[in-house]
Design a protein around this motif. Structure first.
Motif, short mmCIF file in Angstrom:
data_model
loop_
_atom_site.label_atom_id
_atom_site.label_comp_id
_atom_site.label_asym_id
_atom_site.label_seq_id
_atom_site.Cartn_x
_atom_site.Cartn_y
_atom_site.Cartn_z
N ARG A 77 28.51 49.63 33.28
CA ARG A 77 29.87 50.21 32.99
C ARG A 77 30.73 49.26 33.21
N THR A 78 31.87 49.47 32.52
CA THR A 78 33.10 48.55 32.67
C THR A 78 34.58 49.38 32.86
N VAL A 79 35.49 48.87 33.58
CA VAL A 79 36.56 49.39 33.67
C VAL A 79 37.85 48.48 33.59
N ASN A 80 38.98 48.75 33.01
CA ASN A 80 40.24 47.94 33.12
C ASN A 80 41.09 48.48 34.34
N VAL A 81 41.50 47.57 35.36
CA VAL A 81 42.34 47.70 36.14
C VAL A 81 43.39 46.56 36.39
N THR A 82 44.58 46.81 37.06
CA THR A 82 45.60 45.84 37.23
C THR A 82 45.65 45.50 38.49
N VAL A 83 45.85 44.01 38.70
CA VAL A 83 45.81 43.64 40.09
C VAL A 83 47.21 43.76 40.79
N ASN A 84 47.21 44.53 41.82
CA ASN A 84 48.53 44.52 42.56
C ASN A 84 48.49 44.64 44.06
N ASP A 85 47.25 43.97 44.64
CA ASP A 85 47.36 43.82 46.10
C ASP A 85 46.48 42.37 46.24
N ARG A 86 46.20 42.26 47.73
CA ARG A 86 45.35 41.38 48.16
C ARG A 86 44.58 41.80 49.19
N PHE A 87 43.68 40.84 49.45
CA PHE A 87 42.77 41.63 50.52
C PHE A 87 42.01 40.27 51.21
N PRO A 88 41.68 40.37 52.54
CA PRO A 88 41.24 39.43 53.27
C PRO A 88 39.88 38.63 52.65
N TYR A 89 39.69 37.49 52.97
CA TYR A 89 38.53 36.59 52.37
C TYR A 89 37.31 37.35 52.99
N TYR A 90 36.48 37.64 52.28
CA TYR A 90 34.88 37.77 52.58
C TYR A 90 33.87 37.01 51.67
N PRO A 91 33.09 36.33 52.15
CA PRO A 91 32.18 35.72 51.34
C PRO A 91 31.47 36.58 50.21
N ASN A 92 31.84 35.92 48.94
CA ASN A 92 31.14 36.60 47.78
C ASN A 92 32.03 37.78 47.15
N ARG A 93 32.83 38.00 47.96
CA ARG A 93 33.55 39.46 47.47
C ARG A 93 34.82 38.89 46.45
N VAL A 94 34.74 39.30 45.31
CA VAL A 94 35.79 38.89 44.39
C VAL A 94 36.88 39.91 43.73
N ILE A 95 36.50 41.44 44.39
CA ILE A 95 37.41 42.20 43.87
C ILE A 95 37.40 43.63 44.83
N ASN A 96 38.48 44.37 45.21
CA ASN A 96 38.57 45.42 45.81
C ASN A 96 39.00 46.44 44.76
N LEU A 97 38.39 47.61 44.27
CA LEU A 97 38.85 48.44 43.47
C LEU A 97 39.28 49.89 44.18
N SER A 98 40.28 50.49 43.37
CA SER A 98 40.93 51.65 43.85
C SER A 98 39.57 52.65 43.65
N ARG A 99 39.82 53.72 44.35
CA ARG A 99 38.80 54.65 44.42
C ARG A 99 38.32 55.24 42.98
N ALA A 100 39.20 55.63 42.13
CA ALA A 100 39.05 55.99 40.72
C ALA A 100 38.34 55.01 40.00
N ALA A 101 38.69 53.75 40.11
CA ALA A 101 38.13 52.57 39.33
C ALA A 101 36.43 52.53 40.01
N ALA A 102 36.32 52.49 41.19
CA ALA A 102 34.90 52.39 41.85
C ALA A 102 34.15 53.44 41.42
N GLU A 103 34.62 54.85 41.19
CA GLU A 103 33.82 55.85 40.74
C GLU A 103 33.44 55.93 39.54
N TYR A 104 34.20 55.29 38.56
CA TYR A 104 34.18 55.18 37.42
C TYR A 104 33.01 54.15 36.95
N ILE A 105 32.75 53.11 37.49
CA ILE A 105 31.83 52.21 37.27
C ILE A 105 30.63 52.55 38.29
#
Length: 195
Positions: A77-105
């Motif tokens: 499953r895929t979803v298109n999202v717009t980047v509008n925030d930053r988050f702290p560094y976690y190893p191998n973590r590339v993106i944090n999704l909004s709740r709607a986008a996370a549920e969609y995929i």
């Protein structure tokens, strides 16, 4: 006239094909997570207000406004999202999704999912920020001198124990010496305080 129209059509089709086959400006595989609901209504790093039902994401290097495609590698499953925030560094973590986008995929809440993040173009033509969100380098300043001596200090003395008693903490006379109240079974053999 027909050949000019055909050549124009052919040029448009070939340019569209070249753009669609071009290497993406950004592609990264790693883990995605969901932004917690406790941040709903708070300002993001870009100044927008985070809304869990929006199609937004937090990314460490891509400029704000970049539209990325996030693909869940487990179910496709895929979803298109717009980047509008930053988050702290976690190893191998590339993106944090909004709740709607996370549920969609179908990314389970409070869990991680293996994803591929792709951006065809980067917002405003800027290159992704280099070094942002990566762990600090391990090279520290020069090592401390080997002749370093800690300053002399006085030995630690614990304070004297409190010797006062409040009247309510003094047990009544005969406390603990009388027989147990009637109606209770006797304590088991070997119980402290029995013979």
């Amino acid at each position: 006239m027909k050949t000019a129209a055909f050549l124009r059509f052919l040029a448009i089709v070939l340019s569209a094909l070249a753009v669609s086959c071009a290497k993406p400006a950004y592609e990264m595989r790693g883990y995605a997570s969901c932004i917690a609901d406790q941040y709903a209504g708070h300002y993001t790093t870009s100044g927008a207000i985070y809304q869990p039902q929006g199609w937004t994401a937090a990314h460490n290097t891509l400029p704000f406004g970049t539209v990325v495609k996030v693909k869940n590698n487990q179910n496709g499953r895929t979803v298109n999202v717009t980047v509008n925030d930053r988050f702290p560094y976690y190893p191998n973590r590339v993106i944090n999704l909004s709740r709607a986008a996370a549920e969609y995929i179908q990314l389970p809440y409070r869990q991680l999912a293996d994803v591929t993040v792709t951006a065809k173009t980067v917002a405003a033509g800027a290159a992704p920020a280099s070094g942002y969100g990566t762990p600090p380098p391990a090279n520290y300043s020069t090592a401390p001198r080997t002749t370093y001596q800690a300053p002399a200090t006085k030995p630690y003395r614990s304070p004297a124990p409190a010797t006062y008693r409040s009247p309510s903490s003094i047990p009544p006379a005969g406390y603990g010496t009388s027989a147990p109240p009637s109606g209770l079974p006797p304590p088991p053999p070997g119980y402290p305080g029995t013979r």
